[in-house]
Structures are given as structure tokens and as C-alpha cells.
Design a protein around this motif. Sequence first.
Motif, PDB file in Angstrom:
ATOM      1  N   PRO A 181      -0.392  -0.310  -0.169  1.00 16.56           N
ATOM      2  CA  PRO A 181      -0.769   0.505   0.984  1.00 16.56           C
ATOM      3  C   PRO A 181       0.171   1.648   1.307  1.00 16.56           C
ATOM      4  CG  PRO A 181       0.351  -1.469   1.737  1.00 16.56           C
ATOM      5  CD  PRO A 181       0.275  -1.566   0.237  1.00 16.56           C
ATOM      6  N   VAL A 182       1.307   1.748   0.633  1.00 19.71           N
ATOM      7  CA  VAL A 182       2.368   2.649   1.083  1.00 19.71           C
ATOM      8  C   VAL A 182       2.265   4.045   0.486  1.00 19.71           C
ATOM      9  CG1 VAL A 182       4.872   3.003   1.113  1.00 19.71           C
ATOM     10  CG2 VAL A 182       3.930   0.731   1.560  1.00 19.71           C
ATOM     11  N   VAL A 183       1.993   4.156  -0.810  1.00 14.96           N
ATOM     12  CA  VAL A 183       2.112   5.441  -1.490  1.00 14.96           C
ATOM     13  C   VAL A 183       1.164   6.495  -0.919  1.00 14.96           C
ATOM     14  CG1 VAL A 183       1.732   6.625  -3.678  1.00 14.96           C
ATOM     15  CG2 VAL A 183       3.075   4.547  -3.617  1.00 14.96           C
ATOM     16  N   GLY A 184      -0.076   6.127  -0.628  1.00  7.86           N
ATOM     17  CA  GLY A 184      -1.019   7.095  -0.087  1.00  7.86           C
ATOM     18  C   GLY A 184      -0.512   7.731   1.196  1.00  7.86           C
ATOM     19  N   GLY A 185       0.012   6.893   2.108  1.00  2.00           N
ATOM     20  CA  GLY A 185       0.545   7.408   3.362  1.00  2.00           C
ATOM     21  C   GLY A 185       1.801   8.233   3.165  1.00  2.00           C
ATOM     22  N   MET A 186       2.646   7.827   2.188  1.00  3.20           N
ATOM     23  CA  MET A 186       3.846   8.614   1.876  1.00  3.20           C
ATOM     24  C   MET A 186       3.471  10.008   1.398  1.00  3.20           C
ATOM     25  SD  MET A 186       6.346   5.978  -0.177  1.00  3.20           S
ATOM     26  CE  MET A 186       7.339   7.356  -0.769  1.00  3.20           C
ATOM     27  N   ARG A 218       7.889   3.630   5.727  1.00  2.08           N
ATOM     28  CA  ARG A 218       7.735   2.664   6.817  1.00  2.08           C
ATOM     29  C   ARG A 218       6.585   3.045   7.731  1.00  2.08           C
ATOM     30  NH1 ARG A 218      14.179   2.694   8.168  1.00  2.08           N
ATOM     31  NH2 ARG A 218      14.869   1.760   6.204  1.00  2.08           N
ATOM     32  N   ASP A 219       6.494   4.343   8.048  1.00  2.97           N
ATOM     33  CA  ASP A 219       5.388   4.799   8.895  1.00  2.97           C
ATOM     34  C   ASP A 219       4.044   4.560   8.212  1.00  2.97           C
ATOM     35  OD1 ASP A 219       7.192   5.605  10.813  1.00  2.97           O
ATOM     36  OD2 ASP A 219       7.130   7.724  10.270  1.00  2.97           O
ATOM     37  N   ALA A 220       4.004   4.802   6.905  1.00  2.05           N
ATOM     38  CA  ALA A 220       2.763   4.576   6.161  1.00  2.05           C
ATOM     39  C   ALA A 220       2.385   3.102   6.168  1.00  2.05           C
ATOM     40  CB  ALA A 220       2.924   5.075   4.728  1.00  2.05           C
ATOM     41  N   TYR A 221       3.391   2.236   6.036  1.00  4.87           N
ATOM     42  CA  TYR A 221       3.109   0.798   6.066  1.00  4.87           C
ATOM     43  C   TYR A 221       2.557   0.378   7.423  1.00  4.87           C
ATOM     44  CZ  TYR A 221       3.705  -4.169   6.552  1.00  4.87           C
ATOM     45  OH  TYR A 221       3.470  -5.495   6.826  1.00  4.87           O
ATOM     46  N   VAL A 222       3.204   0.830   8.496  1.00  6.22           N
ATOM     47  CA  VAL A 222       2.764   0.458   9.842  1.00  6.22           C
ATOM     48  C   VAL A 222       1.322   0.913  10.070  1.00  6.22           C
ATOM     49  CG1 VAL A 222       3.119   0.883  12.306  1.00  6.22           C
ATOM     50  CG2 VAL A 222       5.075   0.414  10.829  1.00  6.22           C
ATOM     51  N   GLU A 223       1.008   2.126   9.638  1.00  5.98           N
ATOM     52  CA  GLU A 223      -0.348   2.636   9.803  1.00  5.98           C
ATOM     53  C   GLU A 223      -1.353   1.765   9.053  1.00  5.98           C
ATOM     54  OE1 GLU A 223      -2.406   6.978   9.584  1.00  5.98           O
ATOM     55  OE2 GLU A 223      -1.404   6.306   7.747  1.00  5.98           O
ATOM     56  N   PRO A 226      -2.193  -7.867   2.865  1.00 12.32           N
ATOM     57  CA  PRO A 226      -2.904  -7.829   4.151  1.00 12.32           C
ATOM     58  C   PRO A 226      -3.615  -6.510   4.408  1.00 12.32           C
ATOM     59  CG  PRO A 226      -0.693  -8.702   4.427  1.00 12.32           C
ATOM     60  CD  PRO A 226      -0.763  -8.185   3.030  1.00 12.32           C
ATOM     61  N   SER A 227      -3.109  -5.435   3.825  1.00 15.49           N
ATOM     62  CA  SER A 227      -3.697  -4.117   4.053  1.00 15.49           C
ATOM     63  C   SER A 227      -4.949  -3.875   3.216  1.00 15.49           C
ATOM     64  CB  SER A 227      -2.666  -3.032   3.727  1.00 15.49           C
ATOM     65  OG  SER A 227      -2.213  -3.181   2.383  1.00 15.49           O
ATOM     66  N   PHE A 228      -5.249  -4.780   2.273  1.00 12.60           N
ATOM     67  CA  PHE A 228      -6.416  -4.602   1.421  1.00 12.60           C
ATOM     68  C   PHE A 228      -7.684  -4.623   2.274  1.00 12.60           C
ATOM     69  CE2 PHE A 228      -9.875  -6.334  -1.212  1.00 12.60           C
ATOM     70  CZ  PHE A 228      -9.888  -5.404  -2.240  1.00 12.60           C
ATOM     71  N   ARG A 229      -8.517  -3.610   2.078  1.00 16.62           N
ATOM     72  CA  ARG A 229      -9.763  -3.535   2.837  1.00 16.62           C
ATOM     73  C   ARG A 229     -10.898  -4.091   1.989  1.00 16.62           C
ATOM     74  NH1 ARG A 229      -9.075   2.598   5.027  1.00 16.62           N
ATOM     75  NH2 ARG A 229      -7.744   2.741   3.187  1.00 16.62           N
ATOM     76  N   PRO A 230     -11.329  -5.311   2.274  1.00 18.49           N
ATOM     77  CA  PRO A 230     -12.318  -5.962   1.406  1.00 18.49           C
ATOM     78  C   PRO A 230     -13.691  -5.334   1.551  1.00 18.49           C
ATOM     79  CG  PRO A 230     -11.867  -7.321   3.326  1.00 18.49           C
ATOM     80  CD  PRO A 230     -10.899  -6.182   3.386  1.00 18.49           C
ATOM     81  N   PRO A 231     -14.473  -5.377   0.469  1.00 16.50           N
ATOM     82  CA  PRO A 231     -15.859  -4.905   0.565  1.00 16.50           C
ATOM     83  C   PRO A 231     -16.686  -5.843   1.426  1.00 16.50           C
ATOM     84  CG  PRO A 231     -15.437  -5.896  -1.582  1.00 16.50           C
ATOM     85  CD  PRO A 231     -14.118  -5.827  -0.881  1.00 16.50           C
TER      86      PRO A 231
END
Length: 325
Positions: free
Chosen positions: A107-112, A294-299, A250-255
Amino acid sequence: MNLELRHLKVVCAIAETGSVTKAASLLGLAQPALTAQLQRIERTLGGPLFERDRRGARPTALGELVLSRARVLLPAMKGLQDEAARLAGSGSDRTMSRYRIGSVGGPVVGGMVQRLAEAQPEAQITTQASYYMEELAEMTMAGKLDFVQVGVCGDANPSAEYGLTWQSIAMDAVCVLMPEDHPQAKGMDVDLAELSDATWAGGPGGGCFTDCFSAACARAGFTPRKILETDIRSAVDLVETGVAVTVAQPSFRPPAGLVTRPLRNAPVRWRQMLGWHPDSPAAQEAGRLMAMARDAYVESATRNPLYQEWLADYPHLGVDNLATV
């Protein structure tokens, strides 16, 4: 296939541990992946490098020849990379104009990347994906990447072999991805012991996580009945058809039709980490990139309100559990 330094490291690891299985654990690879890689190396060199039996793996005459050359080449190349990285980093005190970021996914790289592009619209940003953390670490050490964002089992640290600096972004509980009508999907979390009869699906490149997961199952009183190794998309397909369940962040958005549930008491944890070479220009930007990570993770974490509610009983998890390795 052309022989590369990473192939020589594989041969040395097998010789040093005396076992393909132990070498796979040392390198953070799945044992079948390392076996396949060894077979490709042997085909390239024209013969077997090891005699393998119940007692382990012992070098053949050809293997001894390869090892003798590898033990000269690998230290020499590492010295060259260290000196080149130090030279590249000397006298550089300005903001970087190019960012090369490697990742094993999450979940982190996209937000970074989003935050970095907004902060420096003129910067050139590229990303590199791999299932294998050691491949990305090698690229960072060789100066081909500036930052690498990976995940490791919560009880482990990235290998110190590559000389990178690592900082923890957050510690997550591992979740289970399952159909929403699964008997164990009704509560807020899942007791691992209640999945003792499940078939599991997982992607390649699990590294130490495979051992951590197996140890957690053993503590819960069972051995996983079957683990189907496949790509991530196919793992989700297997869950959708009801053939298997799989682990997920936990950040995985399931179909539609699937849900994620954290494992009760967090018997397995997943730590998001950012790495860089301490003598490279990236080291001067690391604090800024860590804040973005960290901000990307929190989001991303806020997208799973059930997990956020569950975390209230687990204060040792989440973005506040930070450490430098």
C-alpha cells in the motif's frame, strides 16, 4: 541465460549452508524458486554444481571451480560498488531530481509516488517491481535504485548482507482473504486454529514469511494441509472459487464477494520498511521519503475501517512502531 553475480551468490549460499532449503531461507527465497534457479545456472554452465542427497548438497568438481572464482569476484564487486556509491554521494547536498524506487508491492509505494510528484513536479520518478526483496536490495546496492520499499515478517530483519539502511514504516497484522460467506468471516477477526483444514494459496517470493507462517500454524496446533503457490491474481481467483484462502495485507481492497479479516492476537505480523544505501545521495532525502511513506501508509490504512477498529486493542501495531536497522 547469461551468468550474473546474483547467480554466483546462489551457488555460494548453497555451498556455505550445505542445503538448498537452508540457502533459500538465507536468501529470502522460496525453496522451489531457488531449485529452479540452480537448474538454470547448471544448464548455463554445462553440468551439475552439487551432488544432492539426504545429507545435503556437496560441490562437484565443476562446482568447486565456480566457487573458487565466485569467492574472488563477489568481494571485488562489492568493494567496487561501495566505492562507487561513496563517490556518487560525495558533495551532493541538493534535492534529487531523479527517484528510482523498487518495491515488492503493497500500500505504500503508490502514495509515496503521488506525494513525491506533487512536491517535485519536475522530478523523474520510476518504479521497479519484484517478488524478491534480495533482487531489489542488490539493485539498490549497485546504484540502480535509490530506495526500496519491502515487507518482512515482523520477527525478522532484512539481510545485512547488502549494507543498506532500513527504517520501519509500520507493523501490520496479517489478514486472511476469504469469501464473505465463509464460516470464519462473521466476526471481526479469525482464530488461525479454526483454519486448520483450509487449503492456502500464496504468491512466490515469501522468503522468511513462509517460515513465520508455518511456525504460527504449529503454535496453533496444526500443519497447513496444502499450500498452492501461484501468482497474486490467481491466488485471488482460487479464493473467489472457494478452493482456498490466502493471506493479505489489511490495506488490500478485496473484490466483491471477498473480505479480509485479521488473525486474532496477530500471530504473524508484516512490517513495511524503506531501505537505501547510507553513502548514496538518497540518504540525504531519506527523512523526507520516510515521512511520505508513513503518510501513505496511514491513508491506505483508513480504507479498512474494520481493521482500524480492531487495532484499538493492539497498540503495538500500526505506524507508531518505528525502528532503524
